[in-house]
Design an enzyme around this catalytic site. Structure first.
Site, mmCIF file in Angstrom:
data_model
loop_
_atom_site.group_PDB
_atom_site.id
_atom_site.type_symbol
_atom_site.label_atom_id
_atom_site.label_comp_id
_atom_site.label_asym_id
_atom_site.label_seq_id
_atom_site.Cartn_x
_atom_site.Cartn_y
_atom_site.Cartn_z
ATOM 1 N N LYS A 7 -69.423 112.819 4.727
ATOM 2 C CA LYS A 7 -70.339 113.468 3.785
ATOM 3 C C LYS A 7 -71.059 112.398 2.975
ATOM 4 C CE LYS A 7 -68.730 118.093 2.501
ATOM 5 N NZ LYS A 7 -68.218 118.883 1.355
ATOM 6 N N GLU B 262 -68.165 121.457 7.909
ATOM 7 C CA GLU B 262 -67.845 122.376 6.812
ATOM 8 C C GLU B 262 -68.332 123.805 7.048
ATOM 9 O OE1 GLU B 262 -67.346 121.466 2.171
ATOM 10 O OE2 GLU B 262 -69.439 121.697 2.776
ATOM 11 N N HIS C 49 -63.726 122.504 -6.972
ATOM 12 C CA HIS C 49 -65.016 121.821 -7.033
ATOM 13 C C HIS C 49 -66.172 122.725 -7.446
ATOM 14 C CE1 HIS C 49 -62.801 118.615 -5.186
ATOM 15 N NE2 HIS C 49 -63.865 117.856 -5.080
ATOM 16 N N LYS D 265 -57.014 114.844 4.912
ATOM 17 C CA LYS D 265 -58.459 115.001 5.092
ATOM 18 C C LYS D 265 -58.853 114.791 6.548
ATOM 19 C CE LYS D 265 -62.944 114.214 3.158
ATOM 20 N NZ LYS D 265 -63.745 113.688 2.034
ATOM 21 N N GLU E 290 -58.241 114.248 -7.439
ATOM 22 C CA GLU E 290 -58.363 114.588 -6.016
ATOM 23 C C GLU E 290 -57.001 114.580 -5.332
ATOM 24 O OE1 GLU E 290 -60.841 115.698 -4.338
ATOM 25 O OE2 GLU E 290 -62.582 115.279 -5.594
ATOM 26 N N ASN F 73 -62.813 121.828 -1.086
ATOM 27 C CA ASN F 73 -63.593 122.091 -2.299
ATOM 28 C C ASN F 73 -62.776 122.792 -3.381
ATOM 29 O OD1 ASN F 73 -66.017 121.024 -1.200
ATOM 30 N ND2 ASN F 73 -66.388 122.949 -0.124
ATOM 31 N N ARG G 14 -83.825 106.667 11.087
ATOM 32 C CA ARG G 14 -83.177 107.892 11.561
ATOM 33 C C ARG G 14 -81.693 107.698 11.888
ATOM 34 N NH1 ARG G 14 -88.379 108.050 13.868
ATOM 35 N NH2 ARG G 14 -89.632 109.795 13.063
ATOM 36 N N HIS H 297 -65.783 113.105 -12.472
ATOM 37 C CA HIS H 297 -65.600 114.058 -11.374
ATOM 38 C C HIS H 297 -64.162 114.567 -11.322
ATOM 39 C CE1 HIS H 297 -66.105 115.944 -7.484
ATOM 40 N NE2 HIS H 297 -65.070 115.254 -7.024
ATOM 41 N N ARG I 116 -62.853 123.117 6.407
ATOM 42 C CA ARG I 116 -63.206 121.992 5.526
ATOM 43 C C ARG I 116 -63.561 122.457 4.121
ATOM 44 N NH1 ARG I 116 -66.692 116.530 7.026
ATOM 45 N NH2 ARG I 116 -66.485 115.574 4.967
ATOM 46 N N HIS J 20 -68.018 121.106 -10.287
ATOM 47 C CA HIS J 20 -69.411 120.667 -10.207
ATOM 48 C C HIS J 20 -70.265 121.366 -11.262
ATOM 49 C CE1 HIS J 20 -69.226 119.145 -5.758
ATOM 50 N NE2 HIS J 20 -68.569 118.369 -6.602
#
Length: 356
Positions: A142, A230, A241, A220, A184, A238, A120, A258, A234, A245
């Site tokens: 993330k 997010e 993205h 960032k 990026e 993206n 956990r 990517h 935040r 994606h």
């Protein structure tokens, strides 16, 4: 040597230094009393840096173990995570021990996710060795894996206890992967820093590489501190993205990297913004030109309606539309929700539902 402090729920430092890999054990020992350190890396990076990192950790008093998985986005799966978790259990790691992610974005995402799940949640350190990971994915917590339905659909927010950025590792990075990471960097200029964008436009990146890495990470850091999970600002990270994606998914994560996909996504969304009177005219052209200068593609033959359908499964989808990151101009970004029925009109590839 520079250090940046990140004030998230779990605060941590980012250490920037050429040659830092040689003393990573000492740096990690300064933030943890762990007895065991499990290094997770991929088959590409292992041959370059695993022995050096393992030796440094051993010299700092850690009992070390090494897990190597096959490189590539196609291995960013729950099956690989299961193998990682089994390995951590076999090594008898306790909640007081630590996972060390050594590699690019895929490694950091998966090792971080495994660390978030095992017992956990155990501590982990990011040692990013690719440009994309150094300027983006290693910071902010993330973690996750891809599902057949889309990229990064399974994951958790799990902050590292330390990030170690050694730009010297980029010397062994194949040129195509360095170029990939620049997608990026362009994104950061687009959303927050016109000055950074202009430097990428006008200068050779290797002449200001360390400064660029630091500035991207600082952007960032500020965004993540304001919105760790997010729910607002935040989402600006993206930019490009959603369609990027969708492109990766369209080609089953095989044809485009990517950074390439994000670059094309940035151009598509900038053109859509200009078409709708939202984005300053000429913005898309500037992005196209800088991508071309870097050796990144700015177009793709994939049908836009197909990409919009693929984007419907993306994690940035809202219940009644897509949260699109749009530009007013270079350096100024905002979020606008566009209902699904209006997306074809917004992107200029069809009519709204119900229209004939």
């Amino acid at each position: 040597m520079k250090t940046m402090h990140v004030k998230t729920g779990r605060e941590y430092d980012i250490h920037f230094e050429r040659g830092a890999l040689q003393k990573c054990g000492k740096l990690i020992r300064s933030v943890t009393a762990a007895r065991r350190a499990a290094i997770i890396t991929d088959s590409n990076v292992a041959g370059f840096y695993a022995a050096e990192v393992r030796a440094s950790l051993s010299a700092a008093g850690f009992e070390t173990s090494l897990f190597v998985f096959p490189s590539g986005e196609e291995n960013k799966t729950l099956a690989t995570i299961a193998d990682m978790l089994s390995f951590l259990a076999e090594q008898s790691l306790t909640r007081g021990d630590i996972v060390v992610a050594l590699g690019g974005g895929v490694t950091g995402d998966m090792a971080g996710f495994a660390a978030s799940c095992y017992l956990r949640g155990v501590q982990f350190v990011q040692i990013p060795t690719s440009l994309l990971a150094q300027i983006d994915s290693s910071v902010g917590g993330k973690t996750g894996v891809d599902l057949p339905q889309g990229k990064n659909l399974c994951g958790a927010f799990h902050q590292p206890v330390l990030v170690i950025i050694d730009p010297d590792t980029l010397d062994t990075l194949p040129a195509k992967f360095f170029t990939d990471g620049m997608g990026e960097a362009v994104k950061y200029g687009c959303i927050k820093s016109p000055a950074l964008f202009e430097r990428i436009e006008q200068e050779h990146v290797h002449d200001f590489l360390d400064d660029m890495i630091y500035e991207c990470v600082d952007i960032k850091r500020r965004v993540v501190e304001n919105d760790e999970t997010e729910k607002g600002e935040r989402m600006l990270l993206n930019f490009g993205h959603t369609l990027g994606h969708a492109l990766e998914k369209y080609y089953n994560f095989t044809r485009l990297t990517h950074g390439q996909a994000v670059g094309i996504g940035m151009v598509l969304i900038a053109h859509a913004g200009e078409r709708n009177g939202i984005t300053a005219p000429g913005t898309a052209k500037r992005i196209e030109e800088v991508l071309r200068r870097l050796g990144l593609p700015h177009t793709d033959p994939a049908p836009l309606p197909e990409l919009l359908r693929a984007a419907h499964a993306d994690k940035k989808r809202a219940s009644d539309g897509l949260n699109l990151v749009l530009l007013r101009e270079i350096g100024s970004a905002f979020i606008q929700k566009v209902p699904e029925a209006e997306l074809p009109v917004f992107f200029g590839c069809g009519t709204a539902e119900g229209e004939k």
